[in-house]
Design a protein around this motif. Structure first.
Motif, mmCIF file in Angstrom:
data_model
loop_
_atom_site.group_PDB
_atom_site.id
_atom_site.type_symbol
_atom_site.label_atom_id
_atom_site.label_comp_id
_atom_site.label_asym_id
_atom_site.label_seq_id
_atom_site.Cartn_x
_atom_site.Cartn_y
_atom_site.Cartn_z
ATOM 1 N N ILE A 62 0.823 -1.217 0.000
ATOM 2 C CA ILE A 62 0.000 0.000 0.000
ATOM 3 C C ILE A 62 0.856 1.266 0.000
ATOM 4 N N VAL A 63 2.071 1.181 0.552
ATOM 5 C CA VAL A 63 2.958 2.350 0.576
ATOM 6 C C VAL A 63 3.334 2.748 -0.845
ATOM 7 N N SER A 64 3.733 1.760 -1.647
ATOM 8 C CA SER A 64 4.086 2.047 -3.046
ATOM 9 C C SER A 64 2.871 2.499 -3.843
ATOM 10 N N LEU A 65 1.720 1.850 -3.587
ATOM 11 C CA LEU A 65 0.502 2.249 -4.293
ATOM 12 C C LEU A 65 0.136 3.695 -3.956
ATOM 13 N N LEU A 85 -12.513 24.375 -13.298
ATOM 14 C CA LEU A 85 -13.112 23.920 -12.030
ATOM 15 C C LEU A 85 -12.225 24.368 -10.871
ATOM 16 N N ASP A 86 -12.115 25.678 -10.701
ATOM 17 C CA ASP A 86 -11.110 26.263 -9.822
ATOM 18 C C ASP A 86 -11.229 25.863 -8.352
ATOM 19 N N ASN A 87 -12.465 25.699 -7.869
ATOM 20 C CA ASN A 87 -12.669 25.485 -6.434
ATOM 21 C C ASN A 87 -12.756 24.015 -6.035
ATOM 22 N N LEU A 88 -12.577 23.129 -6.981
ATOM 23 C CA LEU A 88 -12.690 21.700 -6.700
ATOM 24 C C LEU A 88 -11.560 21.241 -5.784
ATOM 25 N N HIS A 89 -11.900 20.396 -4.793
ATOM 26 C CA HIS A 89 -10.855 19.788 -3.968
ATOM 27 C C HIS A 89 -10.817 18.288 -4.241
ATOM 28 N N MET A 90 -9.706 17.655 -3.870
ATOM 29 C CA MET A 90 -9.522 16.234 -4.117
ATOM 30 C C MET A 90 -9.319 15.500 -2.798
ATOM 31 N N ALA A 91 -10.128 14.455 -2.573
ATOM 32 C CA ALA A 91 -9.995 13.616 -1.384
ATOM 33 C C ALA A 91 -9.269 12.324 -1.772
ATOM 34 N N VAL A 92 -8.239 12.001 -1.017
ATOM 35 C CA VAL A 92 -7.429 10.811 -1.294
ATOM 36 C C VAL A 92 -7.307 9.988 -0.007
ATOM 37 N N ASN A 93 -7.580 8.702 -0.113
ATOM 38 C CA ASN A 93 -7.468 7.819 1.049
ATOM 39 C C ASN A 93 -6.010 7.552 1.387
ATOM 40 N N VAL A 94 -5.707 7.562 2.684
ATOM 41 C CA VAL A 94 -4.356 7.283 3.166
ATOM 42 C C VAL A 94 -4.457 6.269 4.302
ATOM 43 N N SER A 95 -3.727 5.178 4.197
ATOM 44 C CA SER A 95 -3.786 4.149 5.242
ATOM 45 C C SER A 95 -2.886 4.519 6.416
ATOM 46 N N SER A 96 -3.138 3.885 7.556
ATOM 47 C CA SER A 96 -2.321 4.140 8.745
ATOM 48 C C SER A 96 -0.871 3.722 8.507
ATOM 49 N N ILE A 97 -0.666 2.743 7.624
ATOM 50 C CA ILE A 97 0.697 2.303 7.302
ATOM 51 C C ILE A 97 1.451 3.428 6.591
ATOM 52 N N GLN A 98 0.776 4.113 5.667
ATOM 53 C CA GLN A 98 1.398 5.246 4.987
ATOM 54 C C GLN A 98 1.718 6.366 5.970
ATOM 55 N N ARG A 100 2.480 6.193 8.985
ATOM 56 C CA ARG A 100 3.598 5.844 9.876
ATOM 57 C C ARG A 100 4.953 5.945 9.186
ATOM 58 N N GLN A 101 4.958 6.118 7.871
ATOM 59 C CA GLN A 101 6.233 6.214 7.171
ATOM 60 C C GLN A 101 6.965 7.483 7.608
ATOM 61 N N PRO A 102 8.262 7.395 7.953
ATOM 62 C CA PRO A 102 9.000 8.564 8.465
ATOM 63 C C PRO A 102 8.958 9.782 7.545
ATOM 64 N N GLY A 103 8.956 9.562 6.246
ATOM 65 C CA GLY A 103 9.006 10.688 5.322
ATOM 66 C C GLY A 103 7.658 11.085 4.754
ATOM 67 N N PHE A 107 6.851 13.682 1.709
ATOM 68 C CA PHE A 107 6.232 13.166 0.487
ATOM 69 C C PHE A 107 5.040 14.023 0.080
ATOM 70 N N ILE A 108 4.197 14.393 1.038
ATOM 71 C CA ILE A 108 3.039 15.244 0.744
ATOM 72 C C ILE A 108 3.501 16.602 0.223
ATOM 73 N N ASN A 109 4.475 17.194 0.905
ATOM 74 C CA ASN A 109 4.982 18.508 0.493
ATOM 75 C C ASN A 109 5.565 18.453 -0.915
ATOM 76 N N ALA A 110 6.330 17.399 -1.197
ATOM 77 C CA ALA A 110 6.951 17.266 -2.515
ATOM 78 C C ALA A 110 5.897 17.063 -3.602
ATOM 79 N N SER A 111 4.853 16.283 -3.302
ATOM 80 C CA SER A 111 3.796 16.033 -4.286
ATOM 81 C C SER A 111 3.044 17.315 -4.610
ATOM 82 N N LEU A 112 2.770 18.126 -3.594
ATOM 83 C CA LEU A 112 2.087 19.396 -3.818
ATOM 84 C C LEU A 112 2.963 20.357 -4.624
ATOM 85 N N ALA A 113 4.246 20.384 -4.283
ATOM 86 C CA ALA A 113 5.161 21.283 -4.995
ATOM 87 C C ALA A 113 5.315 20.861 -6.454
ATOM 88 N N GLU A 114 5.415 19.556 -6.686
ATOM 89 C CA GLU A 114 5.606 19.047 -8.044
ATOM 90 C C GLU A 114 4.406 19.336 -8.928
#
Length: 253
Positions: A62-65, A85-98, A100-103, A107-114
């Protein structure tokens, strides 16, 4: 065997993402979309998420997925914004295993920046099982995410480890009412009481409530009467691939 097939499907890019609209029950506006993972085998047969997601979590795949899915969903959101669709937001499921990952935060910050998506347009859906983790560490992480402007939702609320004590402590923005309660809404008084109670609880905690699995107008009307804020389900739209989602949005905007 299913895990082996899932690994191969992931490596060979057989997994895909579909998007289901979320509707504001008061205004009728489309306010967001939930990204959902799908697996279609080469023979055309679909493997249900409830079959392969638990296996992915148990194996750690699930971490890789998740590291593939979240940036993909954000890139799609960027294209939705560029389509008007300027005001649309996106909901993404995140597991507890994800989580717990140290980084994970990096990862979230990098994905938003990219992808160039504002944190205010991202919602992370987590499950009640995080209450079984280190609560203090989880509260710290969620506060860090929310300080960026990211919203946090408890998914499938009421089906897992429901503790009012941890719910009061966790920094969250939304409660998602599980589809099993929403389905029971039309057929039993007990179902009605549960949904109404969760909607009242959300209002008391100053968090928005979102109902899943709405399949008819009557259910949507009752949810609105109970004070539920938003909904998603087949009555409004089935999950769609990116092209179909854009076409649907243009027709229903």
């Amino acid at each position: 065997m299913l895990l082996k097939d899932l690994r191969e499907a992931f490596e060979q890019r057989e997994l895909s993402i579909v998007y289901q609209p979320q509707i504001d029950l008061q205004s009728g506006r489309i306010v967001g979309a939930e990204a959902l993972m799908r697996w279609q085998r080469r023979n055309g047969q679909f493997v249900l998420p409830e079959q392969f997601i638990p296996i992915a979590e148990q194996s750690g795949l699930i971490v890789s997925l998740g590291r593939w899915m979240l940036p993909e969903a954000l890139r799609a959101l960027k294209r939705f914004h560029q389509a008007g669709l300027d005001n649309l937001h996106m909901a993404v499921n995140v597991s507890s295993i994800q989580l717990r990952q140290p980084g994970f935060l990096d990862f979230i910050n990098a994905s938003l920046a990219e992808t160039g998506v504002s944190p205010h347009h991202l919602e992370l859906e987590i499950t009640e099982s995080i209450a079984l983790e280190s609560l203090e560490a989880m509260i710290t992480l969620l506060n860090q995410l929310r300080s960026r402007g990211i919203t946090i939702a408890i998914d499938d609320f009421g089906t897992g480890y429901s503790s009012l004590n941890y719910l009061e402590q966790l920094p969250i923005d939304h409660l998602k009412i599980d589809r099993s309660f929403v389905t029971a809404l039309a057929s039993s008084e007990r179902g009605s009481r549960i949904v109404r109670t969760i909607a009242l609880l959300g209002n008391e905690l100053d968090v928005r409530t979102i109902a899943e699995g709405v399949e008819n107008q009557g259910t949507g009307d009752r949810l609105r009467e109970f004070g539920c804020h938003a909904a998603q389900g087949y009555y409004y739209a089935h999950p769609m691939d990116e092209a179909a989602f854009l076409s649907w949005m243009k027709e229903h905007a």
